[in-house]
Write a protein that holds these residues in place. Structure first.
Motif, PDB file in Angstrom:
ATOM      1  N   UNK A  97       0.783  -1.286   0.099  1.00 10.27           N
ATOM      2  CA  UNK A  97       0.016   0.006   0.091  1.00 10.27           C
ATOM      3  C   UNK A  97       0.759   1.285  -0.005  1.00 10.27           C
ATOM      4  N   UNK A  98       1.640   1.166  -0.860  1.00  3.92           N
ATOM      5  CA  UNK A  98       2.551   2.450  -1.107  1.00  3.92           C
ATOM      6  C   UNK A  98       3.618   2.482  -0.067  1.00  3.92           C
ATOM      7  N   UNK A  99       3.695   1.763   0.729  1.00  2.00           N
ATOM      8  CA  UNK A  99       4.574   1.937   1.998  1.00  2.00           C
ATOM      9  C   UNK A  99       3.823   1.949   3.396  1.00  2.00           C
ATOM     10  N   UNK A 100       2.503   2.084   3.304  1.00  2.48           N
ATOM     11  CA  UNK A 100       1.704   2.283   4.316  1.00  2.48           C
ATOM     12  C   UNK A 100       1.547   0.870   5.312  1.00  2.48           C
ATOM     13  N   UNK A 101       1.564  -0.094   4.455  1.00  2.00           N
ATOM     14  CA  UNK A 101       1.602  -1.531   5.231  1.00  2.00           C
ATOM     15  C   UNK A 101       2.593  -2.129   5.684  1.00  2.00           C
ATOM     16  N   UNK A 102       2.709  -2.700   6.981  1.00  2.00           N
ATOM     17  CA  UNK A 102       3.930  -3.384   7.139  1.00  2.00           C
ATOM     18  C   UNK A 102       4.109  -4.918   6.523  1.00  2.00           C
ATOM     19  N   UNK A 103       5.246  -5.392   6.560  1.00  2.00           N
ATOM     20  CA  UNK A 103       5.407  -6.770   5.918  1.00  2.00           C
ATOM     21  C   UNK A 103       5.024  -7.923   6.729  1.00  2.00           C
ATOM     22  N   UNK A 104       4.294  -8.903   6.330  1.00  2.00           N
ATOM     23  CA  UNK A 104       4.096  -9.944   7.309  1.00  2.00           C
ATOM     24  C   UNK A 104       5.195 -10.834   7.598  1.00  2.00           C
ATOM     25  N   UNK A 105       6.429 -10.759   7.112  1.00  2.00           N
ATOM     26  CA  UNK A 105       7.620 -11.289   7.709  1.00  2.00           C
ATOM     27  C   UNK A 105       8.043 -10.623   9.092  1.00  2.00           C
ATOM     28  N   UNK A 106       7.942  -9.440   9.036  1.00  2.00           N
ATOM     29  CA  UNK A 106       8.329  -8.571  10.221  1.00  2.00           C
ATOM     30  C   UNK A 106       7.304  -8.988  11.410  1.00  2.00           C
ATOM     31  N   UNK A 107       5.901  -8.959  10.933  1.00  2.00           N
ATOM     32  CA  UNK A 107       4.885  -9.423  11.940  1.00  2.00           C
ATOM     33  C   UNK A 107       4.981 -10.571  12.345  1.00  2.00           C
ATOM     34  N   UNK A 108       5.356 -11.290  11.759  1.00  6.71           N
ATOM     35  CA  UNK A 108       5.764 -12.803  12.180  1.00  6.71           C
ATOM     36  C   UNK A 108       6.992 -13.585  12.678  1.00  6.71           C
ATOM     37  N   UNK A 110       8.767 -12.630  15.398  1.00  2.53           N
ATOM     38  CA  UNK A 110       9.041 -12.371  16.745  1.00  2.53           C
ATOM     39  C   UNK A 110       8.623 -13.508  17.514  1.00  2.53           C
ATOM     40  N   UNK A 111       9.362 -14.058  18.549  1.00  2.00           N
ATOM     41  CA  UNK A 111       9.047 -15.209  19.352  1.00  2.00           C
ATOM     42  C   UNK A 111       8.265 -16.237  18.872  1.00  2.00           C
ATOM     43  N   UNK A 112       7.139 -16.271  19.358  1.00  2.00           N
ATOM     44  CA  UNK A 112       5.957 -17.402  18.946  1.00  2.00           C
ATOM     45  C   UNK A 112       5.814 -17.471  17.246  1.00  2.00           C
ATOM     46  N   UNK A 113       5.567 -16.385  16.566  1.00  2.00           N
ATOM     47  CA  UNK A 113       5.471 -16.137  15.332  1.00  2.00           C
ATOM     48  C   UNK A 113       6.642 -16.790  14.448  1.00  2.00           C
ATOM     49  N   UNK A 114       7.649 -16.446  14.710  1.00  5.02           N
ATOM     50  CA  UNK A 114       8.853 -17.032  14.216  1.00  5.02           C
ATOM     51  C   UNK A 114       9.045 -18.491  14.465  1.00  5.02           C
ATOM     52  N   UNK A 115       8.824 -18.950  15.639  1.00  3.67           N
ATOM     53  CA  UNK A 115       8.683 -20.449  15.826  1.00  3.67           C
ATOM     54  C   UNK A 115       7.711 -21.258  15.086  1.00  3.67           C
ATOM     55  N   UNK A 116       6.653 -20.533  14.728  1.00  8.55           N
ATOM     56  CA  UNK A 116       5.567 -21.083  13.850  1.00  8.55           C
ATOM     57  C   UNK A 116       5.647 -21.098  12.502  1.00  8.55           C
ATOM     58  N   UNK A 117       6.201 -20.061  12.025  1.00  7.59           N
ATOM     59  CA  UNK A 117       6.178 -19.463  10.703  1.00  7.59           C
ATOM     60  C   UNK A 117       7.780 -19.675  10.055  1.00  7.59           C
ATOM     61  N   UNK A 118       8.624 -20.072  10.815  1.00 10.84           N
ATOM     62  CA  UNK A 118      10.031 -19.825  10.278  1.00 10.84           C
ATOM     63  C   UNK A 118      10.547 -20.410   8.813  1.00 10.84           C
ATOM     64  N   UNK A 119       9.680 -21.971   8.577  1.00 12.51           N
ATOM     65  CA  UNK A 119       9.874 -22.408   7.570  1.00 12.51           C
ATOM     66  C   UNK A 119       9.309 -21.604   6.396  1.00 12.51           C
ATOM     67  N   UNK A 120       8.041 -21.032   6.552  1.00 14.74           N
ATOM     68  CA  UNK A 120       7.316 -20.434   5.667  1.00 14.74           C
ATOM     69  C   UNK A 120       8.101 -18.984   5.276  1.00 14.74           C
ATOM     70  N   UNK A 121       8.620 -18.254   6.308  1.00 11.71           N
ATOM     71  CA  UNK A 121       9.249 -16.971   6.041  1.00 11.71           C
ATOM     72  C   UNK A 121      10.494 -17.290   5.198  1.00 11.71           C
ATOM     73  N   UNK A 122      11.286 -18.428   5.697  1.00 13.05           N
ATOM     74  CA  UNK A 122      12.590 -18.724   4.992  1.00 13.05           C
ATOM     75  C   UNK A 122      12.403 -18.910   3.385  1.00 13.05           C
ATOM     76  N   UNK A 123      11.288 -19.925   3.322  1.00  9.69           N
ATOM     77  CA  UNK A 123      10.757 -20.315   1.846  1.00  9.69           C
ATOM     78  C   UNK A 123      10.542 -19.098   0.933  1.00  9.69           C
ATOM     79  N   UNK A 124       9.780 -18.048   1.526  1.00 11.57           N
ATOM     80  CA  UNK A 124       9.283 -16.919   0.782  1.00 11.57           C
ATOM     81  C   UNK A 124      10.505 -16.017   0.629  1.00 11.57           C
ATOM     82  N   UNK A 125      11.260 -15.911   1.336  1.00 11.39           N
ATOM     83  CA  UNK A 125      12.393 -14.938   1.146  1.00 11.39           C
ATOM     84  C   UNK A 125      13.573 -15.646   0.305  1.00 11.39           C
ATOM     85  N   UNK A 126      13.599 -16.955   0.216  1.00  8.73           N
ATOM     86  CA  UNK A 126      14.241 -17.464  -0.891  1.00  8.73           C
ATOM     87  C   UNK A 126      13.619 -17.272  -2.295  1.00  8.73           C
ATOM     88  N   UNK A 127      12.360 -17.268  -2.345  1.00 13.13           N
ATOM     89  CA  UNK A 127      11.792 -16.983  -3.520  1.00 13.13           C
ATOM     90  C   UNK A 127      11.856 -15.790  -4.126  1.00 13.13           C
TER      91      UNK A 127
END
Length: 189
Positions: A97-108, A110-127
């Motif tokens: 949204x032209x820079x108004x929205x945060x990235x979902x990577x950033x939102x997920x 931290x702590x619990x989010x990263x432990x739950x979505x680490x593989x998704x985040x990594x695979x998305x970043x690789x892509x």
């Protein structure tokens, strides 16, 4: 069967907004229910595993959008590489949204989010990296520089979103995308 009052896509966009604004840990079930337009019971009916399943659905929804509108755009060899790059960057502006929205990577990320979505985040970043490396190669940038540009691009986009939020200045995001475009087009041989 009664029609659903809230369409899935609209609900996922609304849930996404809460997760982007509050992060995984900070998003309360009450906020998610309010954003979705559903009562908590209806939300749990749709997502029996609760907040985790909601976040997973949001991540999948965003991943699909990015795949269709950014990665495939960058790889669409029916257009010139320059057009693909420009269209991909335009779609990145839409995603955030032209820079108004945060990235979902950033939102997920931290702590619990990263432990739950680490593989998704990594695979998305690789892509992200692979797609920008491909556009670099399509622009005749040598492989080593294409790899470097691709990683730098991911870092620049993610970093600019944080700085944009921190300074409350969307021009940071706009300038970053223009700089990325210039770098790739200047790097052509």
């Amino acid at each position: 069967m009664r029609p659903q009052k809230v369409l899935d896509k609209e609900m996922l966009v609304s849930l996404s907004k809460v997760f982007r604004d509050k992060g995984y840990e900070g998003a309360s079930l009450q906020e998610l229910a309010e954003a979705s337009g559903l009562k908590k019971a209806s939300l749990y009916h749709r997502f029996p595993k609760g907040k985790y399943e909601m976040a997973k659905a949001v991540f999948t929804h965003i991943d699909r959008w990015v795949e269709e509108n950014i990665f495939l755009t960058l790889k669409d060899d029916s257009k010139t590489a320059e057009i693909r790059l420009k269209d991909g960057l335009t779609n990145i502006k839409i995603l955030y949204d032209e820079g108004n929205e945060s990235c979902i990577f950033n939102s997920f990320s931290t702590q619990t989010g990263l432990s739950l979505f680490e593989e998704n985040i990594k695979n998305s970043m690789i892509e992200w990296i692979n797609s920008f490396m491909e556009i670099g190669l399509a622009l005749n940038i040598p492989i080593k520089e294409s790899k470097e540009y691709a990683l730098e691009t991911l870092i620049e986009i993610q970093g600019s979103l944080i700085v944009t939020k921190g300074l409350n200045d969307i021009s940071v995001f706009e300038k970053t995308l223009k700089n990325i475009e210039s770098k790739y087009l200047r790097g052509q041989l």
